[in-house]
Scaffold this active site. Structure first.
Site, PDB file in Angstrom:
ATOM      1  N   SER A 139       0.867  -1.172   0.000  1.00 41.09           N
ATOM      2  CA  SER A 139       0.000   0.000   0.000  1.00 41.09           C
ATOM      3  C   SER A 139       0.909   1.228   0.000  1.00 41.09           C
ATOM      4  O   SER A 139       1.646   1.454   0.960  1.00 41.09           O
ATOM      5  CB  SER A 139      -0.870  -0.039   1.256  1.00 41.09           C
ATOM      6  N   LYS A 165      -1.119  -1.178  -4.409  1.00 45.27           N
ATOM      7  CA  LYS A 165      -2.265  -0.305  -4.099  1.00 45.27           C
ATOM      8  C   LYS A 165      -1.716   1.088  -3.885  1.00 45.27           C
ATOM      9  O   LYS A 165      -0.711   1.266  -3.203  1.00 45.27           O
ATOM     10  CB  LYS A 165      -2.948  -0.862  -2.863  1.00 45.27           C
ATOM     11  N   LYS A 167      -2.793   5.027  -2.609  1.00 42.58           N
ATOM     12  CA  LYS A 167      -3.801   5.824  -1.933  1.00 42.58           C
ATOM     13  C   LYS A 167      -4.143   7.004  -2.831  1.00 42.58           C
ATOM     14  O   LYS A 167      -3.257   7.600  -3.454  1.00 42.58           O
ATOM     15  CB  LYS A 167      -3.232   6.344  -0.602  1.00 42.58           C
ATOM     16  N   ASP A 192      -7.049   3.056  -3.093  1.00 40.89           N
ATOM     17  CA  ASP A 192      -7.787   3.137  -1.826  1.00 40.89           C
ATOM     18  C   ASP A 192      -8.100   4.609  -1.555  1.00 40.89           C
ATOM     19  O   ASP A 192      -7.192   5.439  -1.449  1.00 40.89           O
ATOM     20  CB  ASP A 192      -6.938   2.551  -0.688  1.00 40.89           C
ATOM     21  N   GLU A 217     -11.054   0.810  -3.303  1.00 41.18           N
ATOM     22  CA  GLU A 217     -11.363   0.507  -1.909  1.00 41.18           C
ATOM     23  C   GLU A 217     -12.011   1.722  -1.242  1.00 41.18           C
ATOM     24  O   GLU A 217     -11.519   2.848  -1.383  1.00 41.18           O
ATOM     25  CB  GLU A 217     -10.043   0.140  -1.207  1.00 41.18           C
ATOM     26  N   ASP A 242     -13.798  -1.513   3.053  1.00 41.77           N
ATOM     27  CA  ASP A 242     -12.860  -1.665   4.170  1.00 41.77           C
ATOM     28  C   ASP A 242     -13.558  -1.119   5.416  1.00 41.77           C
ATOM     29  O   ASP A 242     -14.240  -1.855   6.147  1.00 41.77           O
ATOM     30  CB  ASP A 242     -11.558  -0.906   3.829  1.00 41.77           C
ATOM     31  N   LYS A 266      -9.913  -6.802   7.622  1.00 40.38           N
ATOM     32  CA  LYS A 266      -8.846  -6.505   8.583  1.00 40.38           C
ATOM     33  C   LYS A 266      -9.268  -7.204   9.851  1.00 40.38           C
ATOM     34  O   LYS A 266     -10.321  -6.874  10.423  1.00 40.38           O
ATOM     35  CB  LYS A 266      -8.733  -5.006   8.823  1.00 40.38           C
ATOM     36  N   GLY A 294      -4.157  -4.284   6.182  1.00 38.82           N
ATOM     37  CA  GLY A 294      -3.149  -4.043   7.221  1.00 38.82           C
ATOM     38  C   GLY A 294      -3.363  -2.685   7.849  1.00 38.82           C
ATOM     39  O   GLY A 294      -4.105  -1.849   7.319  1.00 38.82           O
TER      40      GLY A 294
HETATM   41  O1  OSB Z   1      -7.149   1.887   4.598  1.00 37.83           O
HETATM   42  O2  OSB Z   1      -6.076   0.108   4.328  1.00 37.83           O
HETATM   43  C1  OSB Z   1      -6.177   1.204   4.864  1.00 37.83           C
HETATM   44  C2  OSB Z   1      -3.051   1.939   6.946  1.00 37.83           C
HETATM   45  C3  OSB Z   1      -3.619   2.545   8.052  1.00 37.83           C
HETATM   46  C4  OSB Z   1      -4.968   2.735   8.084  1.00 37.83           C
HETATM   47  C5  OSB Z   1      -5.770   2.325   7.015  1.00 37.83           C
HETATM   48  C6  OSB Z   1      -5.220   1.703   5.926  1.00 37.83           C
HETATM   49  C7  OSB Z   1      -3.820   1.534   5.867  1.00 37.83           C
HETATM   50  C8  OSB Z   1      -3.111   0.972   4.725  1.00 37.83           C
HETATM   51  C9  OSB Z   1      -1.759   0.370   4.970  1.00 37.83           C
HETATM   52  O3  OSB Z   1      -3.516   1.016   3.597  1.00 37.83           O
HETATM   53  C10 OSB Z   1      -1.783  -1.088   5.030  1.00 37.83           C
HETATM   54  C11 OSB Z   1      -0.503  -1.671   5.572  1.00 37.83           C
HETATM   55  O4  OSB Z   1       0.480  -1.712   4.840  1.00 37.83           O
HETATM   56  O5  OSB Z   1      -0.466  -2.087   6.742  1.00 37.83           O
HETATM   57 MG    MG Z   2      -8.330   0.779   3.223  1.00 37.85          MG
END
Ligand code: OSB
Ligand code: MG
Length: 372
Positions: A139, A165, A167, A192, A217, A242, A266, A294
């Site tokens: 991510s 992925k 953001k 995401d 996402e 999510d 998650k 994660g």
């Molecule tokens: O939306 O998936 C998410 C991290 C913190 C809070 C929300 C998210 C995320 C990530 C990182 O996308 C995922 C990771 O590498 O742990």
């Molecule tokens: Mg997410």
């Protein structure tokens, strides 16, 4: 069914680990991972759990403080009333407390690790998974600079991550994806939005269909399921939920409304490994793909996410990336690393297979208390 006799001790820690680089999402910029950890001891054996909350309520309402309050004030007191109990009994008792899934998951995780160690088996076996390597995924946060983003994608692609992925947020979406797709026409790519858009932004969201994304996402509000069903009907890109999915009932609602085609499970967000397994089983039955998200976990939480993905139905690569892309030093003995083909091995040993290093724990801890 596996049982625990009784709980002897419960220790709570907070560690604060600096991130290699700040992690930007549409809701915050994170520079550290401040993790609430639980160590539960019974008969001289200890299990560890990590609460996936952050200090702030920007991803969800739970924070390190609310989970500490719920764990100390309610979950551990419930646990102390039980004798010769199974995980199923604990979870039933926890159901009396509404919400606070991340707090519940931290306790459940520590108990599962403890149980697996007492029965001398790996965690994946205890939860009914199979011994296998799991897929990796990364991510990548929002970047100010396009070259920076392209460089990060190149690195991830060289490492053979199974999907990438990125953001997005308003103003950092269509144009960014245009450049990314020009440079990387064939990578498995998803985005995401972390609840950045509304249905009024449909003209933006429709443009994303041009980029052959595996999914988008959480495009709409963090607690919405209903309006996502209108969005999914108007775009080709599969919607993945999510934030909105906090339990099996939410998953049922989302699938019956047609709000998404994929669910990010998650385990912390839904109350732990066993609740995740129930959601996965439901989705698999309905032909809906799931993957494991994660929350920038340390090696403890990361290990739970790995074991979770040994369950059938985790057919899509998740957000399990190498430890080194977030932390230069972790608090466990086995950092997550990718094999040359991008796969990740289950840490070997009983329980999660990872062990907390007391020297690192001491160095990074900012809070400690024996709560029972
Ligand atoms: O939306 O998936 C998410 C991290 C913190 C809070 C929300 C998210 C995320 C990530 C990182 O996308 C995922 C990771 O590498 O742990
Ligand atoms: Mg997410």
């Amino acid at each position: 069914m596996k049982h625990l006799k009784k709980i002897d001790l419960v220790d709570m820690y907070v560690v604060r680990l600096p991130l290699v680089k700040p992690f930007e999402t549409s809701f915050s910029v994170q520079t550290h991972r401040e993790a609430l950890l639980l160590k539960i001891t019974s008969d001289g054996v200890s299990g560890w759990g990590e609460c996936v909350t952050a200090p702030d309520p920007f991803y969800c309402y739970e924070t390190n403080s609310t989970s500490s309050h719920i764990i100390k004030g309610f979950l551990i007191p419930i646990l102390m009333t039980l004798k010769n109990f199974s995980i199923e009994t604990v979870l039933q008792e926890f159901d009396r407390i509404r919400g606070h899934n991340m707090a519940k998951a931290a306790v459940e995780n520590a108990l599962l690790d403890l149980l697996a160690r007492q029965y001398e088996m790996p965690l994946f076996q205890l939860i009914g998974g199979k011994h296998q390597k799991i897929m990796s995924g990364i991510s990548i946060g929002i970047k100010d600079d396009m070259d920076n983003l392209l460089e990060s994608i190149q690195e991830a692609s060289d490492k053979k991550y199974h999907r990438i992925k990125i953001k997005i947020k308003k103003g950092k979406d269509v144009e960014v994806l245009n450049s990314v797709r020009k440079t990387f026409p064939f990578i498995r790519l998803m985005v995401d939005a972390n609840a950045e858009y509304t249905l009024e932004d449909i003209h933006i969201l429709k443009q994303l269909d041009a980029f052959d994304l595996m999914m988008i996402e959480q495009p709409l509000n963090y607690d919405d399921i209903y309006l996502h069903s209108f969005l999914q009907k108007q775009i080709d890109t599969p919607v993945c939920l999510d934030e909105s999915i906090k339990n099996l009932n939410d998953a049922k609602t989302a699938l019956s409304l047609g709000s998404c085609k994929i669910i990010n499970i998650k385990q912390g967000r839904v109350g732990g490994m066993m609740k995740s397994k129930a959601i996965q089983a439901y989705c698999t039955d309905k032909n809906i793909g799931v993957w494991s998200g994660g929350m920038l976990e340390t090696g403890i939480g990361r290990a739970f996410n790995i074991h979770l993905q040994t369950l059938p139905g985790f057919v899509l690569p998740g957000d399990t990336s190498e430890t080194s892309r977030y932390f230069t030093e972790d608090i466990v003995d086995k950092p997550v690393a990718l094999e040359p083909d991008g796969l990740i091995k289950i840490p070997e040993g009983t329980g999660t297979g990872v062990n907390v290093l007391s020297e690192k724990l001491d160095r990074f801890k900012i809070f400690y208390a024996r709560i029972m």
